[in-house]
Design an enzyme around this catalytic site. Structure first.
Site, short mmCIF file in Angstrom:
data_model
loop_
_atom_site.label_atom_id
_atom_site.label_comp_id
_atom_site.label_asym_id
_atom_site.label_seq_id
_atom_site.Cartn_x
_atom_site.Cartn_y
_atom_site.Cartn_z
N HIS A 53 -1.38 -24.59 -33.39
CA HIS A 53 -1.27 -25.80 -33.17
C HIS A 53 -2.85 -26.56 -33.33
O HIS A 53 -3.90 -25.79 -33.55
CB HIS A 53 -1.08 -26.35 -31.46
CG HIS A 53 0.30 -26.09 -31.30
ND1 HIS A 53 0.81 -26.33 -29.88
CD2 HIS A 53 1.26 -25.69 -31.93
CE1 HIS A 53 2.37 -26.06 -29.99
NE2 HIS A 53 2.33 -25.69 -30.95
N GLU A 55 -5.31 -27.82 -31.41
CA GLU A 55 -6.20 -27.26 -30.69
C GLU A 55 -6.71 -25.79 -31.19
O GLU A 55 -7.99 -25.73 -31.16
CB GLU A 55 -5.93 -27.40 -29.30
CG GLU A 55 -5.49 -28.54 -28.67
CD GLU A 55 -3.74 -28.85 -28.65
OE1 GLU A 55 -3.42 -29.47 -27.81
OE2 GLU A 55 -3.38 -28.67 -29.84
N LEU A 207 19.65 -38.85 -52.34
CA LEU A 207 18.93 -39.31 -51.10
C LEU A 207 18.22 -38.16 -50.62
O LEU A 207 17.77 -37.91 -49.70
CB LEU A 207 19.98 -39.56 -49.77
CG LEU A 207 20.82 -40.81 -50.07
CD1 LEU A 207 21.73 -40.88 -48.73
CD2 LEU A 207 19.92 -41.97 -50.24
N ARG A 210 11.81 -37.80 -53.65
CA ARG A 210 11.29 -37.30 -54.75
C ARG A 210 9.91 -37.84 -55.47
O ARG A 210 9.19 -37.51 -56.01
CB ARG A 210 12.44 -37.78 -56.00
CG ARG A 210 13.61 -37.12 -55.77
CD ARG A 210 14.55 -37.43 -56.61
NE ARG A 210 15.21 -38.79 -56.73
CZ ARG A 210 15.87 -39.39 -56.23
NH1 ARG A 210 16.47 -38.63 -55.14
NH2 ARG A 210 16.11 -40.72 -56.06
N GLY A 295 25.47 -48.72 -46.34
CA GLY A 295 26.04 -49.91 -46.76
C GLY A 295 26.13 -50.96 -45.69
O GLY A 295 25.96 -50.50 -44.52
N LEU A 298 28.61 -49.72 -42.48
CA LEU A 298 28.02 -48.52 -41.61
C LEU A 298 26.79 -49.37 -40.89
O LEU A 298 26.61 -49.08 -39.77
CB LEU A 298 27.59 -47.32 -42.24
CG LEU A 298 26.81 -46.27 -41.44
CD1 LEU A 298 27.77 -45.98 -40.15
CD2 LEU A 298 26.67 -45.01 -42.07
#
Length: 361
Positions: A53, A55, A207, A210, A295, A298
């Protein structure tokens, strides 16, 4: 309560946290700065899940100078054993005497426990410095921890008259190259990209990310009630894909599984995919942010069910006409009192296009 130096060092912690924008999921993006007598002794950020992490990285960089120092961290240090040991223990062992945290951790496993543990060891703790900025950076993580569902960000590319595609479904390309490249940054920071069968059928998109250097690709999710997705669809190539359906079709499900695609059957009473349950399932899979590129049908369904948190709209300086497809398929309003109110969060030019980021009131 907070000094000018406090603000400066916390701003640096947030700057470091942003370096993990595309890599830390499902963990939050966190930065830390260790300050000894007004000077930065060490700094670090959380780079990816399973790695040390912020820290721990900052303490390692600070070494012996951490004793008696102040730690600035953008999120409350963890106090539980997860993929790594508790950061509170590391801070205590290093001898830090003061901690400034921007945001209390919304994770129920932490939620104030880290702060309490530090105070038990007589370490001075202050919280709330640049809290808004820290929350924005981890808006999806906060959403998943407090609401049990991801933050849903919907991206739209439209003409100035609000049209996203021709009547025949063609939409490539309405906006310019710069806007498309910017859209990949939103994809890259998301844990999942959500689309519908209509977009898959009309555009056959991949999708994937890139245009942005990234070490991971988001999960791709296709809402396909009738399991109509072609086995040759480009979205099924490479990477992890989840198809959400509303009916059992053993033959199609088997064929998709053979391509490495998972199918989840979540029907609602209307024979469509239960979208709210889909988002809850994604949250259970530690998905923080969902990026929607779909689209108008949806988009309209998600909006009608109150499942969209934010819109990222690119408006091109062009007109397409009334017969083209709009942004959302929504029922007609007979009174303006039924409209959905938005608050403009950001407005800028991306290349030749306007980018509007808006959130529902």
């Amino acid at each position: 309560m907070f000094s000018t130096d406090d603000h400066r060092f916390m701003a640096r912690a947030l700057e470091l946290a942003r370096r993990g924008l595309y890599t830390t999921s499902p963990n939050p993006r966190v930065g830390c700065v260790i300050v000894d007598r007004g000077e930065v002794a060490g700094e670090g950020w959380h780079e990816q899940a399973g790695a040390p992490h912020a820290e721990v990285n900052a303490l390692k960089a600070a070494g012996a100078r951490a004793r008696g120092a102040t730690a600035y961290v953008s999120l409350e240090p963890c106090a539980h054993h997860g993929r790594t040991a508790p950061c509170t223990d590391a801070l205590i062992e290093a001898g830090v005497t003061r901690l400034v945290a921007a945001l209390q951790d919304p994770n129920p496993q932490v939620a104030g426990k880290g702060i309490a543990k530090l105070r038990e060891k007589n370490i001075a703790v202050a919280t709330g410095l640049l809290e808004g900025e820290a929350r924005e950076l981890n808006i999806g993580f906060v959403s998943r921890m407090t609401r049990g569902r991801p933050w849903v960000r919907m991206k739209l590319a439209a003409s100035l008259d609000g049209k996203t595609a021709l009547l025949n479904g063609r939409s490539q390309w309405i906006t310019g190259e710069a806007a498309r490249r910017d859209g990949h940054h939103w994809r890259a920071r998301a844990c999942a990209v959500l689309t519908g069968i209509g977009t898959v059928r009309d555009d056959d998109p991949r999708l994937t990310v890139r245009e942005v250097a990234t070490t991971r690709q988001p999960l791709r999710v296709v809402v396909d009630s009738k399991l109509e997705i072609p086995l040759t669809a480009r979205i099924l190539e490479g990477g992890t894909v989840l198809v959400a359906a509303a009916r059992e079709d053993r033959g199609k499900i088997t064929a998709l599984k053979e391509k490495g695609t998972e199918v989840l059957v979540l029907p609602n009473s209307a024979g469509k995919v239960e979208l709210g349950e889909l988002l809850r399932e994604l949250a259970r899979r530690e998905i923080n942010e969902v990026h929607v590129e779909a689209g108008y049908k949806l988009n309209g369904s998600l909006l009608a069910e109150g499942l969209v948190d934010e819109l990222v709209v690119y408006l091109a300086p062009s007109l397409i006409g009334d017969s083209a497809r709009g942004m959302f398929d929504l029922p007609e309003l007979t009174d303006l009192s039924g409209r959905r109110e938005l608050r403009i969060h950001d407005l800028c030019m991306i290349g030749t296009d306007i980018r509007i980021i808006a959130r529902f009131v």
